[in-house]
Write an enzyme that holds these catalytic residues in place. Sequence first.
Site, PDB file in Angstrom:
ATOM      1  N   LYS A  74       5.130   9.401   8.710  1.00 28.81           N
ATOM      2  CA  LYS A  74       4.919   8.893  10.059  1.00 28.81           C
ATOM      3  C   LYS A  74       5.892   9.492  11.067  1.00 28.81           C
ATOM      4  O   LYS A  74       5.671  10.576  11.591  1.00 28.81           O
ATOM      5  CB  LYS A  74       5.013   7.367  10.087  1.00 28.81           C
ATOM      6  CG  LYS A  74       4.206   6.642   9.019  1.00 28.81           C
ATOM      7  CD  LYS A  74       2.731   6.627   9.293  1.00 28.81           C
ATOM      8  CE  LYS A  74       1.995   5.742   8.321  1.00 28.81           C
ATOM      9  NZ  LYS A  74       0.547   5.806   8.455  1.00 28.81           N
ATOM     10  N   TYR A 120       0.849  -1.187   0.000  1.00 18.36           N
ATOM     11  CA  TYR A 120       0.000   0.000   0.000  1.00 18.36           C
ATOM     12  C   TYR A 120       0.886   1.238   0.000  1.00 18.36           C
ATOM     13  O   TYR A 120       1.780   1.375   0.838  1.00 18.36           O
ATOM     14  CB  TYR A 120      -0.891  -0.006   1.236  1.00 18.36           C
ATOM     15  CG  TYR A 120      -1.822   1.179   1.335  1.00 18.36           C
ATOM     16  CD1 TYR A 120      -2.927   1.299   0.496  1.00 18.36           C
ATOM     17  CD2 TYR A 120      -1.605   2.169   2.282  1.00 18.36           C
ATOM     18  CE1 TYR A 120      -3.791   2.384   0.593  1.00 18.36           C
ATOM     19  CE2 TYR A 120      -2.466   3.256   2.395  1.00 18.36           C
ATOM     20  CZ  TYR A 120      -3.554   3.360   1.545  1.00 18.36           C
ATOM     21  OH  TYR A 120      -4.398   4.441   1.649  1.00 18.36           O
ATOM     22  N   ASP A 161       9.352   2.726  -0.538  1.00 17.56           N
ATOM     23  CA  ASP A 161       8.353   3.374   0.299  1.00 17.56           C
ATOM     24  C   ASP A 161       8.663   2.999   1.746  1.00 17.56           C
ATOM     25  O   ASP A 161       8.286   1.927   2.221  1.00 17.56           O
ATOM     26  CB  ASP A 161       6.946   2.907  -0.108  1.00 17.56           C
ATOM     27  CG  ASP A 161       5.849   3.521   0.748  1.00 17.56           C
ATOM     28  OD1 ASP A 161       6.168   4.152   1.773  1.00 17.56           O
ATOM     29  OD2 ASP A 161       4.667   3.356   0.396  1.00 17.56           O
TER      30      ASP A 161
END
Length: 429
Positions: free
Chosen positions: A266, A143, A238
């Site tokens: 994050k 994702y 990623d």
Amino acid sequence: MNTTNSAALFQKACQVIPGGVNSPVRACKSVGCDPLFVAKAQGSTVTDADGNEFIDFVGSWPMILGHGHPEVIKAIQEALPNGTSFGAPTASEVEMAELVCDSVPSIEKVRFVSSGTEATMSAIRLARGYTGRNMVIKFDGCYHGHADSFLVKAGSGVATLGIPGSPGVPDDIVKNTLSIPYNNIEVLEKTLRDATLDIACVIIEPVAGNMGVIVPDMAFLQKLRDLTTELDIVLIFDEVITGFRLALGGAQERFNIMPDLTCLGKIIGGGLPVGAYGGKKEIMDNIAPDGPVYQAGTLSGNPLAMAAGLAMLKIVRTPGFYQELEEKSDRFVERLVEIGAKASVPTVLNRIGSMMTCFFTDTPVTDFDSAMQANTDSYGRHFRHMLASGFWLAPSQFEALFISAAHTPEQLEQALAAIETSLTKLSEV
């Protein structure tokens, strides 16, 4: 457990917010309950709107230090009186960029954005602009945010809700994204060597964290790097989840495999909204205003996010930080494996560093297809058992459990006891 206030808030939220939540997994549909609304968090605990306190193993995904770390709060408080947004450069952006470039091995220049999704969509636009090609290769179950190009066999909430893609994504966009199996060298090589595909870039979670934690086969990851180098294809890691979690320099430092571009998020915001993408100077210099690839954002480099992120990064750069976190996680997992081995309920534990997933299955989980064999009903019952015992887990089989610096040995022992009880109850069903 009294959940009156959360139930009332959810009922009100459903009237004005789609599904009553602002991110689909939070609705807790896949674990068979309604969401609890959080009122506050501190250290390794969260407290809901009814005053119930839980030991938190989600940590909002970025909270490697735990919630409300004094140094992070202090940094935000000191920045706040100066203003919340300027739409202009600040000194903190420069300092933050220097820290990121100094920490992540492959990053020579970095551009800040406001989310992980912005980081990944900007990185593939840059890769396309740099190469003059169109096709993006991703991997089943990985994702990379909710941009149109990525909603093809995606993980995270897409996998949790059983959605194959998404209405509203035009075929003309998706046709330029090809998703192939994770950890499959044969398909990887066949795909990348297909000259008709016009491949601009390959984007991958170097450790999958959005179909549950799946650690890459190192031969697969090295082959990916070798092929993309040989074929002049931009390789994008990623590291929105793994960046600054698996090591100071992320998964690429841990594995010693360097991508061309890296996406971050994050942790680098210290809990505030932020993302970043960076990499080789020769590629990054194609971004406007230096080059023709356009990307912009009024809140990019937001001064509060930069202040929080700087405080966070300075703490994780402290000597011994990652070694202590690794040792704490090692002890927890050693006991967890013992508990799983004794349980009558089949489980498979995938783990690297301080991130892990317990899959309710009896076969190894190495890719999206094997992850999808996990028993989500069993996970849902386990989630509810743990919640009733005072432990906050991700409301999806296909998310990770995280240990933070704030978790104490006593809390981890309590969690292990609760897990053992939960697995015993599951075996009695």
